[in-house]
Design a protein around this motif. Structure first.
Motif, PDB file in Angstrom:
ATOM      1  N   TRP A  25      49.802  24.768  46.392  1.00 42.98           N
ATOM      2  CA  TRP A  25      50.291  25.580  47.502  1.00 42.98           C
ATOM      3  C   TRP A  25      49.473  26.865  47.619  1.00 42.98           C
ATOM      4  O   TRP A  25      49.076  27.258  48.714  1.00 42.98           O
ATOM      5  N   LEU A  26      49.224  27.528  46.479  1.00 42.26           N
ATOM      6  CA  LEU A  26      48.421  28.756  46.509  1.00 42.26           C
ATOM      7  C   LEU A  26      47.023  28.494  47.060  1.00 42.26           C
ATOM      8  O   LEU A  26      46.488  29.304  47.812  1.00 42.26           O
ATOM      9  N   ASP A  27      46.439  27.372  46.666  1.00 41.78           N
ATOM     10  CA  ASP A  27      45.089  27.063  47.137  1.00 41.78           C
ATOM     11  C   ASP A  27      45.042  26.845  48.649  1.00 41.78           C
ATOM     12  O   ASP A  27      44.021  27.114  49.276  1.00 41.78           O
ATOM     13  N   THR A  28      46.139  26.387  49.236  1.00 40.20           N
ATOM     14  CA  THR A  28      46.150  26.203  50.694  1.00 40.20           C
ATOM     15  C   THR A  28      46.456  27.504  51.430  1.00 40.20           C
ATOM     16  O   THR A  28      46.293  27.573  52.635  1.00 40.20           O
ATOM     17  N   VAL A  63      41.329  34.658  50.161  1.00 42.33           N
ATOM     18  CA  VAL A  63      39.979  34.932  49.669  1.00 42.33           C
ATOM     19  C   VAL A  63      39.550  33.751  48.807  1.00 42.33           C
ATOM     20  O   VAL A  63      40.271  33.332  47.906  1.00 42.33           O
ATOM     21  N   GLU A  64      38.365  33.235  49.075  1.00 43.60           N
ATOM     22  CA  GLU A  64      37.857  32.052  48.371  1.00 43.60           C
ATOM     23  C   GLU A  64      36.882  32.444  47.265  1.00 43.60           C
ATOM     24  O   GLU A  64      36.496  33.595  47.139  1.00 43.60           O
ATOM     25  N   GLY A  65      36.479  31.456  46.504  1.00 40.71           N
ATOM     26  CA  GLY A  65      35.397  31.610  45.539  1.00 40.71           C
ATOM     27  C   GLY A  65      35.748  32.484  44.344  1.00 40.71           C
ATOM     28  O   GLY A  65      36.904  32.645  43.979  1.00 40.71           O
ATOM     29  N   ARG A  66      34.690  33.040  43.772  1.00 45.05           N
ATOM     30  CA  ARG A  66      34.839  33.848  42.562  1.00 45.05           C
ATOM     31  C   ARG A  66      35.766  35.046  42.781  1.00 45.05           C
ATOM     32  O   ARG A  66      36.588  35.372  41.935  1.00 45.05           O
ATOM     33  N   GLU A  67      35.646  35.674  43.933  1.00 45.14           N
ATOM     34  CA  GLU A  67      36.506  36.825  44.227  1.00 45.14           C
ATOM     35  C   GLU A  67      37.970  36.407  44.286  1.00 45.14           C
ATOM     36  O   GLU A  67      38.849  37.104  43.764  1.00 45.14           O
ATOM     37  N   GLY A  68      38.248  35.263  44.877  1.00 43.09           N
ATOM     38  CA  GLY A  68      39.616  34.754  44.927  1.00 43.09           C
ATOM     39  C   GLY A  68      40.158  34.475  43.535  1.00 43.09           C
ATOM     40  O   GLY A  68      41.322  34.766  43.238  1.00 43.09           O
ATOM     41  N   LEU A  69      39.312  33.913  42.672  1.00 43.60           N
ATOM     42  CA  LEU A  69      39.703  33.662  41.292  1.00 43.60           C
ATOM     43  C   LEU A  69      40.030  34.972  40.578  1.00 43.60           C
ATOM     44  O   LEU A  69      41.058  35.092  39.920  1.00 43.60           O
TER      45      LEU A  69
END
Length: 117
Positions: free
Chosen positions: A24-27, A31-37
C-alpha cells in the motif's frame, strides 16, 4: 451471564500485514528511489519522537501543558514505532521476515546466554 471477558479476536498475521502495508505504501509513495527510501527510514525517527512526546504528556513534565496524554497513548505510539521499523526493514529487503528472525535469534542467544547455568 459470564464474568469472563469475550475472547480476543484472532491476531492478524504479522508479516502478511507488513507485506500488505508495504504494498500500500509503495502505491502511495510521493517520492521514489533512494530519496523515498531514506524518507521512509526517517519516518522511524518521527515515530520515536511521538513516543517521547506521549511520555512527557503522560507524566505532565511540561508545566505549561500539564498532562496531555495517557499511558495508553504511549503504548499506541510504541506500536507505531514497531510497525514503522518493520516497514522500513521490509522496504530494505523482501526477506525482512528472515532477516528479523535471524537477528532476533542472535539477540536472544546473546542476551539469554548470561542467564543459562
Amino acid at each position: 451471564m459470564s464474568d469472563h471477558p469475550p475472547p480476543a479476536p484472532p491476531a492478524p498475521d504479522l508479516w502478511a500485514t507488513v507485506d500488505a502495508l508495504h504494498a500500500w505504501l509503495d502505491t502511495h509513495r510521493p517520492v521514489e528511489g533512494r530519496e523515498g527510501l531514506l524518507l521512509r527510514l526517517l519516518k522511524l525517527n518521527e515515530e520515536v519522537g511521538e513516543v517521547a512526546q506521549a511520555v512527557i504528556g503522560a507524566t505532565g513534565q511540561n508545566p505549561r501543558k500539564g498532562v496531555t496524554h495517557s499511558w495508553d497513548d504511549v503504548q499506541a505510539e510504541l506500536c507505531d514505532v514497531v510497525i514503522t521499523a518493520l516497514l522500513a526493514l521490509r522496504t530494505l529487503t523482501p526477506e525482512a521476515r528472515q532477516v528479523f528472525a535471524r537477528h532476533l535469534e542472535r539477540v536472544t542467544e546473546r542476551s539469554l546466554a548470561s542467564v543459562r547455568p
